[in-house]
Design a protein around this motif. Structure first.
Motif, mmCIF file in Angstrom:
data_model
loop_
_atom_site.group_PDB
_atom_site.id
_atom_site.type_symbol
_atom_site.label_atom_id
_atom_site.label_comp_id
_atom_site.label_asym_id
_atom_site.label_seq_id
_atom_site.Cartn_x
_atom_site.Cartn_y
_atom_site.Cartn_z
ATOM 1 N N ILE A 14 0.852 -1.182 0.000
ATOM 2 C CA ILE A 14 0.000 0.000 0.000
ATOM 3 C C ILE A 14 0.890 1.235 0.000
ATOM 4 O O ILE A 14 1.709 1.425 0.905
ATOM 5 C CB ILE A 14 -0.928 0.005 1.229
ATOM 6 N N TYR A 15 0.740 2.044 -1.027
ATOM 7 C CA TYR A 15 1.513 3.268 -1.185
ATOM 8 C C TYR A 15 0.616 4.441 -0.804
ATOM 9 O O TYR A 15 -0.461 4.609 -1.377
ATOM 10 C CB TYR A 15 2.004 3.403 -2.628
ATOM 11 N N ILE A 16 1.067 5.240 0.155
ATOM 12 C CA ILE A 16 0.286 6.355 0.687
ATOM 13 C C ILE A 16 1.057 7.641 0.429
ATOM 14 O O ILE A 16 2.248 7.726 0.730
ATOM 15 C CB ILE A 16 0.047 6.181 2.192
ATOM 16 N N VAL A 17 0.367 8.645 -0.109
ATOM 17 C CA VAL A 17 1.026 9.903 -0.449
ATOM 18 C C VAL A 17 1.321 10.726 0.802
ATOM 19 O O VAL A 17 0.440 10.939 1.643
ATOM 20 C CB VAL A 17 0.172 10.720 -1.440
ATOM 21 N N GLY A 18 2.577 11.161 0.880
ATOM 22 C CA GLY A 18 3.015 12.121 1.897
ATOM 23 C C GLY A 18 2.570 11.820 3.306
ATOM 24 O O GLY A 18 2.729 10.711 3.785
ATOM 25 N N ASP A 19 1.992 12.835 3.938
ATOM 26 C CA ASP A 19 1.593 12.690 5.330
ATOM 27 C C ASP A 19 0.085 12.472 5.472
ATOM 28 O O ASP A 19 -0.504 12.782 6.506
ATOM 29 C CB ASP A 19 2.032 13.897 6.142
ATOM 30 N N ALA A 20 -0.542 11.914 4.449
ATOM 31 C CA ALA A 20 -1.983 11.635 4.499
ATOM 32 C C ALA A 20 -2.304 10.785 5.728
ATOM 33 O O ALA A 20 -1.557 9.871 6.081
ATOM 34 C CB ALA A 20 -2.439 10.911 3.233
ATOM 35 N N ASP A 21 -3.393 11.095 6.391
ATOM 36 C CA ASP A 21 -3.864 10.335 7.548
ATOM 37 C C ASP A 21 -4.349 8.981 7.049
ATOM 38 O O ASP A 21 -5.329 8.902 6.302
ATOM 39 C CB ASP A 21 -4.988 11.097 8.244
ATOM 40 N N ILE A 22 -3.677 7.907 7.451
ATOM 41 C CA ILE A 22 -4.029 6.587 6.926
ATOM 42 C C ILE A 22 -5.162 5.917 7.709
ATOM 43 O O ILE A 22 -5.651 4.877 7.288
ATOM 44 C CB ILE A 22 -2.813 5.652 6.850
ATOM 45 N N ARG A 23 -5.594 6.504 8.800
ATOM 46 C CA ARG A 23 -6.651 5.864 9.588
ATOM 47 C C ARG A 23 -7.937 5.636 8.791
ATOM 48 O O ARG A 23 -8.503 4.544 8.864
ATOM 49 C CB ARG A 23 -6.920 6.649 10.870
ATOM 50 N N PRO A 24 -8.427 6.609 7.994
ATOM 51 C CA PRO A 24 -9.622 6.321 7.189
ATOM 52 C C PRO A 24 -9.376 5.208 6.155
ATOM 53 O O PRO A 24 -10.273 4.417 5.866
ATOM 54 C CB PRO A 24 -9.932 7.652 6.507
ATOM 55 N N ALA A 25 -8.161 5.132 5.628
ATOM 56 C CA ALA A 25 -7.819 4.066 4.683
ATOM 57 C C ALA A 25 -7.816 2.715 5.406
ATOM 58 O O ALA A 25 -8.294 1.708 4.871
ATOM 59 C CB ALA A 25 -6.466 4.335 4.041
ATOM 60 N N PHE A 26 -7.284 2.704 6.616
ATOM 61 C CA PHE A 26 -7.271 1.479 7.419
ATOM 62 C C PHE A 26 -8.705 1.015 7.702
ATOM 63 O O PHE A 26 -9.017 -0.169 7.602
ATOM 64 C CB PHE A 26 -6.520 1.695 8.731
ATOM 65 N N ASP A 27 -9.589 1.948 8.037
ATOM 66 C CA ASP A 27 -10.996 1.606 8.277
ATOM 67 C C ASP A 27 -11.631 1.001 7.022
ATOM 68 O O ASP A 27 -12.393 0.026 7.111
ATOM 69 C CB ASP A 27 -11.786 2.838 8.724
ATOM 70 N N ALA A 28 -11.322 1.562 5.844
ATOM 71 C CA ALA A 28 -11.854 1.023 4.590
ATOM 72 C C ALA A 28 -11.317 -0.392 4.347
ATOM 73 O O ALA A 28 -12.058 -1.279 3.895
ATOM 74 C CB ALA A 28 -11.516 1.941 3.419
ATOM 75 N N TRP A 29 -10.032 -0.620 4.634
ATOM 76 C CA TRP A 29 -9.438 -1.948 4.488
ATOM 77 C C TRP A 29 -10.128 -2.944 5.425
ATOM 78 O O TRP A 29 -10.494 -4.044 5.020
ATOM 79 C CB TRP A 29 -7.939 -1.914 4.749
#
Length: 132
Positions: free
Chosen positions: A80-95
């Protein structure tokens, strides 16, 4: 049976790359190219919204899995490639919503990057599945 390029109907098609590749073996290996939050027409879903882009990228990944004769449960690795300092918590919830009760999850690597192919992409997900 040779190498199978996967470009499922219902997804954006681009002559520069395949959406996935399946290699024959005693266990069928399905390789899923980096999926972004784009719809079948190539439009970005959830511009500025990492959760929406993650959900669309995972839906795209699932379509490639199905085209290769695999299911999400067959995933053995995700990058999983995440841009810059984007908050990954919403992405984690989607996963987690996508994975739900599928059993032990695959190996996952999260990588922060300066940017992706389109400056509006916030996340990209690639995977590998093994069908036994």
């Amino acid at each position: 049976m040779g190498i199978e390029r996967l470009n499922p109907k219902g997804m954006h098609s681009n002559p520069a790359y395949s959406q996935g590749v399946a290699l024959p073996a005693s266990a069928r290996i399905v390789l899923i190219g980096g999926q972004n939050g784009i719809d079948a027409d190539g439009r970005i879903v959830g511009k500025g919204d990492i959760a929406a882009q993650t959900a669309q990228a995972l839906a795209n990944l699932a379509m490639v899995l199905e085209a290769g004769g695999a299911r999400p449960e067959d995933l053995v690795r995700l990058s999983i490639y995440i841009v810059g300092d984007a908050d990954i918590r919403p992405a984690f919830d989607a996963w987690m919503a996508f994975w739900a009760d599928r059993g032990p999850p695959p190996v996952v690597t999260g990588i922060r990057v300066l940017g992706l192919a389109n400056p509006d992409f916030l996340i990209e997900i690639e995977g590998q599945a093994a069908v036994v």
